[in-house]
Motif scaffolding. Structure first.
Motif, PDB file in Angstrom:
ATOM      1  N   LEU A 115       0.990  -1.087  -0.091  1.00  0.00           N
ATOM      2  CA  LEU A 115       0.088  -0.106  -0.060  1.00  0.00           C
ATOM      3  C   LEU A 115       0.744   1.311   0.030  1.00  0.00           C
ATOM      4  CD1 LEU A 115      -2.779  -1.055   2.492  1.00  0.00           C
ATOM      5  CD2 LEU A 115      -2.828  -1.354  -0.095  1.00  0.00           C
ATOM      6  N   LYS A 116       0.766   1.989  -1.153  1.00  0.00           N
ATOM      7  CA  LYS A 116       1.756   3.195  -1.288  1.00  0.00           C
ATOM      8  C   LYS A 116       1.801   4.119  -0.006  1.00  0.00           C
ATOM      9  CE  LYS A 116       2.036   2.896  -6.318  1.00  0.00           C
ATOM     10  NZ  LYS A 116       1.263   1.850  -6.734  1.00  0.00           N
ATOM     11  N   ASP A 117       0.612   4.195   0.499  1.00  0.00           N
ATOM     12  CA  ASP A 117       0.452   5.531   1.547  1.00  0.00           C
ATOM     13  C   ASP A 117       1.426   4.857   2.750  1.00  0.00           C
ATOM     14  OD1 ASP A 117      -1.469   3.383   1.960  1.00  0.00           O
ATOM     15  OD2 ASP A 117      -3.043   4.871   2.465  1.00  0.00           O
ATOM     16  N   ALA A 118       0.933   3.609   2.962  1.00  0.00           N
ATOM     17  CA  ALA A 118       1.707   3.039   4.234  1.00  0.00           C
ATOM     18  C   ALA A 118       3.152   3.005   3.830  1.00  0.00           C
ATOM     19  CB  ALA A 118       1.124   1.729   4.568  1.00  0.00           C
ATOM     20  N   ALA A 119       3.652   2.574   2.926  1.00  0.00           N
ATOM     21  CA  ALA A 119       4.947   2.433   2.528  1.00  0.00           C
ATOM     22  C   ALA A 119       5.759   3.838   2.638  1.00  0.00           C
ATOM     23  CB  ALA A 119       4.955   1.832   0.804  1.00  0.00           C
ATOM     24  N   LYS A 120       4.905   4.916   2.340  1.00  0.00           N
ATOM     25  CA  LYS A 120       5.751   6.086   2.551  1.00  0.00           C
ATOM     26  C   LYS A 120       5.789   6.593   3.804  1.00  0.00           C
ATOM     27  CE  LYS A 120       4.972   8.128  -1.839  1.00  0.00           C
ATOM     28  NZ  LYS A 120       4.442   9.522  -2.882  1.00  0.00           N
ATOM     29  N   THR A 121       4.940   6.108   4.524  1.00  0.00           N
ATOM     30  CA  THR A 121       5.079   6.311   6.258  1.00  0.00           C
ATOM     31  C   THR A 121       5.975   5.832   6.414  1.00  0.00           C
ATOM     32  OG1 THR A 121       2.672   6.889   6.263  1.00  0.00           O
ATOM     33  CG2 THR A 121       3.961   6.472   8.301  1.00  0.00           C
ATOM     34  N   LEU A 122       6.311   4.492   6.258  1.00  0.00           N
ATOM     35  CA  LEU A 122       7.331   3.687   6.835  1.00  0.00           C
ATOM     36  C   LEU A 122       8.844   4.003   6.178  1.00  0.00           C
ATOM     37  CD1 LEU A 122       8.135   1.020   8.075  1.00  0.00           C
ATOM     38  CD2 LEU A 122       7.828  -0.235   5.970  1.00  0.00           C
ATOM     39  N   MET A 123       8.649   4.614   5.258  1.00  0.00           N
ATOM     40  CA  MET A 123      10.032   5.103   4.823  1.00  0.00           C
ATOM     41  C   MET A 123      10.427   6.328   5.347  1.00  0.00           C
ATOM     42  SD  MET A 123      11.442   2.902   2.529  1.00  0.00           S
ATOM     43  CE  MET A 123      10.700   1.630   3.516  1.00  0.00           C
ATOM     44  N   VAL A 124       9.475   7.283   5.546  1.00  0.00           N
ATOM     45  CA  VAL A 124       9.877   8.414   6.357  1.00  0.00           C
ATOM     46  C   VAL A 124      10.378   8.170   7.746  1.00  0.00           C
ATOM     47  CG1 VAL A 124       8.905  10.434   7.577  1.00  0.00           C
ATOM     48  CG2 VAL A 124       8.102   9.949   5.335  1.00  0.00           C
ATOM     49  N   GLU A 125       9.821   7.275   8.427  1.00  0.00           N
ATOM     50  CA  GLU A 125      10.369   6.651   9.688  1.00  0.00           C
ATOM     51  C   GLU A 125      11.832   6.082   9.695  1.00  0.00           C
ATOM     52  OE1 GLU A 125       7.621   3.858  10.841  1.00  0.00           O
ATOM     53  OE2 GLU A 125       5.962   5.459  11.355  1.00  0.00           O
ATOM     54  N   ALA A 126      12.055   5.387   8.247  1.00  0.00           N
ATOM     55  CA  ALA A 126      13.320   5.013   8.075  1.00  0.00           C
ATOM     56  C   ALA A 126      14.303   5.793   7.573  1.00  0.00           C
ATOM     57  CB  ALA A 126      13.170   3.748   6.980  1.00  0.00           C
ATOM     58  N   GLY A 127      13.969   7.056   7.535  1.00  0.00           N
ATOM     59  CA  GLY A 127      14.945   8.227   6.808  1.00  0.00           C
ATOM     60  C   GLY A 127      15.211   8.224   5.465  1.00  0.00           C
ATOM     61  N   VAL A 128      14.303   7.736   4.563  1.00  0.00           N
ATOM     62  CA  VAL A 128      14.225   7.720   3.014  1.00  0.00           C
ATOM     63  C   VAL A 128      13.289   8.815   2.748  1.00  0.00           C
ATOM     64  CG1 VAL A 128      13.847   6.352   1.121  1.00  0.00           C
ATOM     65  CG2 VAL A 128      14.625   5.172   3.344  1.00  0.00           C
ATOM     66  N   PRO A 129      13.824   9.783   1.881  1.00  0.00           N
ATOM     67  CA  PRO A 129      13.147  10.726   1.491  1.00  0.00           C
ATOM     68  C   PRO A 129      12.195  10.521   0.582  1.00  0.00           C
ATOM     69  CG  PRO A 129      15.378  10.515   0.291  1.00  0.00           C
ATOM     70  CD  PRO A 129      15.487   9.510   1.200  1.00  0.00           C
ATOM     71  N   VAL A 130      10.869  11.077   0.746  1.00  0.00           N
ATOM     72  CA  VAL A 130       9.759  10.841  -0.273  1.00  0.00           C
ATOM     73  C   VAL A 130       9.221  12.115  -0.776  1.00  0.00           C
ATOM     74  CG1 VAL A 130       9.171   8.683   1.306  1.00  0.00           C
ATOM     75  CG2 VAL A 130       8.157  10.990   1.783  1.00  0.00           C
ATOM     76  N   THR A 131       8.216  11.944  -2.004  1.00  0.00           N
ATOM     77  CA  THR A 131       7.655  12.762  -2.596  1.00  0.00           C
ATOM     78  C   THR A 131       6.584  13.688  -1.688  1.00  0.00           C
ATOM     79  OG1 THR A 131       8.060  11.403  -4.614  1.00  0.00           O
ATOM     80  CG2 THR A 131       6.673  13.334  -4.929  1.00  0.00           C
ATOM     81  N   PRO A 132       6.454  14.802  -1.937  1.00  0.00           N
ATOM     82  CA  PRO A 132       5.462  15.381  -1.045  1.00  0.00           C
ATOM     83  C   PRO A 132       4.123  15.112  -1.845  1.00  0.00           C
ATOM     84  CG  PRO A 132       7.036  17.116  -1.839  1.00  0.00           C
ATOM     85  CD  PRO A 132       7.541  15.837  -2.576  1.00  0.00           C
ATOM     86  N   GLY A 133       2.970  14.856  -0.574  1.00  0.00           N
ATOM     87  CA  GLY A 133       1.636  14.280  -1.150  1.00  0.00           C
ATOM     88  C   GLY A 133       0.697  14.302  -0.091  1.00  0.00           C
ATOM     89  N   TYR A 134      -0.289  13.621  -0.368  1.00  0.00           N
ATOM     90  CA  TYR A 134      -1.369  13.209   0.632  1.00  0.00           C
ATOM     91  C   TYR A 134      -1.567  11.709   0.618  1.00  0.00           C
ATOM     92  CZ  TYR A 134      -6.111  12.453   2.634  1.00  0.00           C
ATOM     93  OH  TYR A 134      -7.194  12.143   3.449  1.00  0.00           O
ATOM     94  N   MET A 135      -1.862  11.117   1.734  1.00  0.00           N
ATOM     95  CA  MET A 135      -1.719   9.779   2.046  1.00  0.00           C
ATOM     96  C   MET A 135      -2.737   9.247   3.068  1.00  0.00           C
ATOM     97  SD  MET A 135       2.393   8.752   1.968  1.00  0.00           S
ATOM     98  CE  MET A 135       2.765  10.033   3.116  1.00  0.00           C
ATOM     99  N   GLY A 136      -3.766  10.380   3.185  1.00  0.00           N
ATOM    100  CA  GLY A 136      -4.509  10.147   4.267  1.00  0.00           C
ATOM    101  C   GLY A 136      -5.749   9.122   4.184  1.00  0.00           C
ATOM    102  N   ALA A 137      -6.512   8.837   5.210  1.00  0.00           N
ATOM    103  CA  ALA A 137      -7.330   8.002   5.241  1.00  0.00           C
ATOM    104  C   ALA A 137      -8.928   8.320   4.420  1.00  0.00           C
ATOM    105  CB  ALA A 137      -7.720   7.230   6.585  1.00  0.00           C
ATOM    106  N   ASP A 138      -9.069   9.741   4.660  1.00  0.00           N
ATOM    107  CA  ASP A 138     -10.225  10.217   4.081  1.00  0.00           C
ATOM    108  C   ASP A 138     -10.139  10.251   2.637  1.00  0.00           C
ATOM    109  OD1 ASP A 138     -12.455  11.711   3.429  1.00  0.00           O
ATOM    110  OD2 ASP A 138     -11.946  13.475   4.710  1.00  0.00           O
ATOM    111  N   GLN A 139     -11.022   9.347   2.081  1.00  0.00           N
ATOM    112  CA  GLN A 139     -11.039   9.251   0.689  1.00  0.00           C
ATOM    113  C   GLN A 139     -12.083   9.863  -0.315  1.00  0.00           C
ATOM    114  OE1 GLN A 139      -8.683   7.008  -1.495  1.00  0.00           O
ATOM    115  NE2 GLN A 139      -7.468   7.908  -0.041  1.00  0.00           N
ATOM    116  N   SER A 140     -12.758  10.857   0.591  1.00  0.00           N
ATOM    117  CA  SER A 140     -13.856  11.379  -0.375  1.00  0.00           C
ATOM    118  C   SER A 140     -13.583  12.349  -1.343  1.00  0.00           C
ATOM    119  CB  SER A 140     -14.753  12.428   0.659  1.00  0.00           C
ATOM    120  OG  SER A 140     -14.011  13.489   1.262  1.00  0.00           O
ATOM    121  N   PRO A 141     -14.365  12.361  -2.491  1.00  0.00           N
ATOM    122  CA  PRO A 141     -13.580  13.168  -3.475  1.00  0.00           C
ATOM    123  C   PRO A 141     -13.515  14.730  -3.010  1.00  0.00           C
ATOM    124  CG  PRO A 141     -15.514  11.737  -4.264  1.00  0.00           C
ATOM    125  CD  PRO A 141     -15.354  11.510  -2.641  1.00  0.00           C
ATOM    126  N   GLU A 142     -14.350  15.331  -2.354  1.00  0.00           N
ATOM    127  CA  GLU A 142     -14.218  16.533  -1.683  1.00  0.00           C
ATOM    128  C   GLU A 142     -12.876  16.549  -1.035  1.00  0.00           C
ATOM    129  OE1 GLU A 142     -18.148  15.483  -2.208  1.00  0.00           O
ATOM    130  OE2 GLU A 142     -16.841  14.729  -1.095  1.00  0.00           O
TER     131      GLU A 142
END
Length: 635
Positions: A115-142
């Protein structure tokens, strides 16, 4: 080491794994769908098991059927290839629970990186630089649109569970976001059974850099350097190379170290790829490269890494799965020369790169280079699977020599009547920007006008075709001798027989390869007399029916007609009808959306007008060339 392996896949990757297994004395077992009953991978295996109907969800994606086949054949190990079940943690656990060796990543690592969102969170914790973005649980179109507005356009919508370019859309303006989101979610749900997405800042001049990593069960992880996979079309890789052009040692050290750190963060075992996106506006720099995702499997482009390192990654996979340590230490690995791989697709670049399906009546691939394929002459490109039919892999001392070798290899491809992107590959690697290494993921879109081959229009060929038809059809009862002798004097057209019914044709001093067909489309040679009714000419990877061209000009397949009729370019399923009968539509506006060969294809209004007919509903299966909708000119 196990003594038998079942490959839970098809096509070229199944054949590729079998090749290493045979060399190591391991018995090979194939699985196949009804559509693949005569496929090459089935015949190459020591044993093969039918697992279901053509649709992948009823065969290759049915974990229970694959596992049952393994048990029935006594398979000691399962290799999943790539795609299908290769990154399915539940399947991996079921394999291991059955006492069968799983030749793949640990299920925990698959979940962590799946899951790309969880993977990015894990990489941040591991000190690997990630691309800016939104990976939140709220999936509403709005909420998603609001986040995209905050990040700033362009943005990239990506399926959380995605891969291979599926469920991915670039959005350049806010007003286009919701339509792109809907399309992205439908494709993600169809491909992965999960329609959740994340939003990323779209990097201008992006380069796709990935690092091959390999881990063992003893905690050791090494990298096998980087690949550049920037040459993409609609997020699907077309040409890959190793190493990456313009990569200096300091940047290489930084990106490979980050990749190893990422793999160790999930206790990785086996072959995997850490994918990065680089901002190429100022060349490759360590501070402008960010983690995108990890593919917890073997990659399609693994041969270029094998070429520059001398390593057989499939053998390494076998050994790691058997509990052995990584065969080489990091200081024993080095880069040797330059390698490039081109993916030969069954598609029509001149018709929007739409997939081309059908029987491979004529199928000749180049000699002298590595070819990974699961197809052969007489085989069939099916609507049910990915349209890649082969990979052309070259290795040379320098990048310039590798590019020349790849262009030469692609130019020798001869396929008929299925269309391919071989000529497109030639033009890509010969393009001035590619030659200098000035490529990013937008290269193909920016240069498409120069990369798509024009229809053959040489008047000498047209004259030859006319003359051929005259002698072969109209004048057969009157002429004597070979028509090729008569043609030679008139238009400089002659043919010399070469293997497999292909002729060397000289037209106005230029040599082309040609395929001669009789009235039933059977191959023939000039020695058979005056019965040839068609000439198929091959030139730089392109195939042309010059007889038909001379007779009626170039013709098109499915798609929009000049009268506003929208026809299905191939068999598929209707997944959306954005326009309804009576709606006003602008030129280029989607009217109906077809899903075929794992991708969505929008059929757009050919001009401003009114929708007069929508012939099918969402969920309907349609045949090739079926009339899907009609747009009527307004006013």
């Amino acid at each position: 080491m196990f003594t038998s392996v079942l490959v839970a896949n098809r096509g070229e990757i199944a054949c590729r794994v079998f090749r290493t297994a045979r060399r190591m004395g391991i018995r090979t077992i194939a699985v196949y769908s009804e559509a693949d009953a005569r496929a090459l991978h089935v015949r190459e295996a020591d044993e093969a098991v039918l697992i279901g109907p053509a649709p992948a969800r009823e065969s290759y994606l049915d974990a229970a059927k694959v596992l049952a086949a393994a048990k029935a054949t006594g398979a000691e190990a399962i290799h999943p290839g790539y795609g299908f079940l290769s990154e399915n943690a539940e399947f991996a656990e079921a394999v291991m629970a059955a006492g069968i060796v799983w030749i793949g990543a640990p299920p925990a690592a698959i979940r962590a990186m799946g899951l790309k969102d969880a993977a990015k969170t894990l990489m941040v914790e591991a000190g690997v630089p990630v691309t800016p973005g939104y990976m939140g649980a709220d999936q509403s179109p709005e909420r998603l649109k609001a986040e995209a507005d905050t990040i700033g356009y362009p943005v990239l919508i990506k399926a959380v569970a995605g891969g291979g370019g599926k469920g991915m859309r670039r959005v350049d303006a806010g007003e286009a976001f919701l339509d792109a989101l809907g399309s992205c979610r439908r494709e993600a749900a169809s491909s992965f059974g999960d329609d959740r997405v994340l939003i990323e800042k779209y990097i201008l001049s992006p380069r796709h850099i990935e690092v091959q990593v390999f881990g063992d069960a003893h905690g050791e992880v090494v990298h096998l350097f980087e690949r550049d996979c920037s040459l993409q079309r609609r997020h699907q890789k077309v040409i890959e190379e190793a190493p990456a052009p313009g990569m200096d040692e300091a940047t290489r050290a930084a990106v490979t170290a980050a990749a190893v750190k990422a793999a160790k963060a999930v206790n990785y075992v086996g072959a995997g790829t850490i994918e990065f996106i680089a901002d190429g506006t100022e060349g490759l720099r360590a501070d402008r490269i960010w983690f995108m995702e990890m593919n917890t499997r073997l990659q399609v482009e693994h041969p270029v890494t094998e070429a520059i390192t001398g390593v057989d990654l499939v053998e390494w996979q076998f050994r790691a799965a058997a509990g052995e340590p990584v065969p080489l230490r990091q200081d024993e690995l080095s880069i040797n020369g330059w390698a490039m791989e081109a993916r030969l697709y069954a598609e029509d670049p001149a018709n929007g790169f739409l997939p081309s399906i059908g029987k491979l009546e004529h199928f000749v691939l180049p000699d002298g280079v590595r070819i990974d394929t699961g197809m052969e002459e007489g085989g069939e490109v099916s609507q049910f699977y990915d349209p890649m039919i082969a990979k052309l892999i070259v290795h040379a001392e320098t990048r310039e020599e590798a590019a020349e070798a790849l262009a030469e290899a692609a130019s020798q491809v001869q396929v008929w009547p299925v269309k391919t992107n071989a000529a497109f590959i030639v033009k890509c690697v010969e393009h001035a920007r590619f030659v200098t290494g000035d490529v990013d993921t937008g290269f193909i879109a920016a240069e498409e006008g120069d990369l798509v081959a024009e229809p053959l229009s040489d008047m000498g060929v047209e004259d030859a075709a006319h003359a051929l038809r005259h002698f072969a059809v109209e004048g057969a009862g009157e002429a004597s001798g070979s028509p090729w002798d008569l043609l030679a004097g008139a238009v400089g057209f002659r043919a010399n027989a070469t293997p497999r019914g292909t002729q060397s044709v000289v037209v106005d001093g230029q040599v082309r390869e040609a395929r001669l067909l009789d009235e039933d489309d059977h191959p023939m040679t000039p020695l058979l007399g005056l019965s040839a009714t068609r000439v198929i000419a091959f030139e730089d990877g392109s195939a042309f029916d010059v007889t038909a061209f001379a007779r009626s000009g170039a013709g098109g397949g499915g798609g929009p007609a000049s009268d506003g009729t929208l026809r299905a370019p191939m068999p598929g399923k209707i997944v959306a009808t954005p326009a309804k009968v009576g709606d006003m539509v602008a030129k280029g506006q989607p009217v109906i959306v077809l899903e075929a060969m794992k991708m969505e294809h929008a059929l757009n209004a050919p001009f401003d007008g009114v929708v007069g007919e929508v012939a099918f509903a969402v969920g309907d299966q349609v045949a090739a060339d079926a009339v899907l909708a009609v747009v009527e000119a307004s006013g």
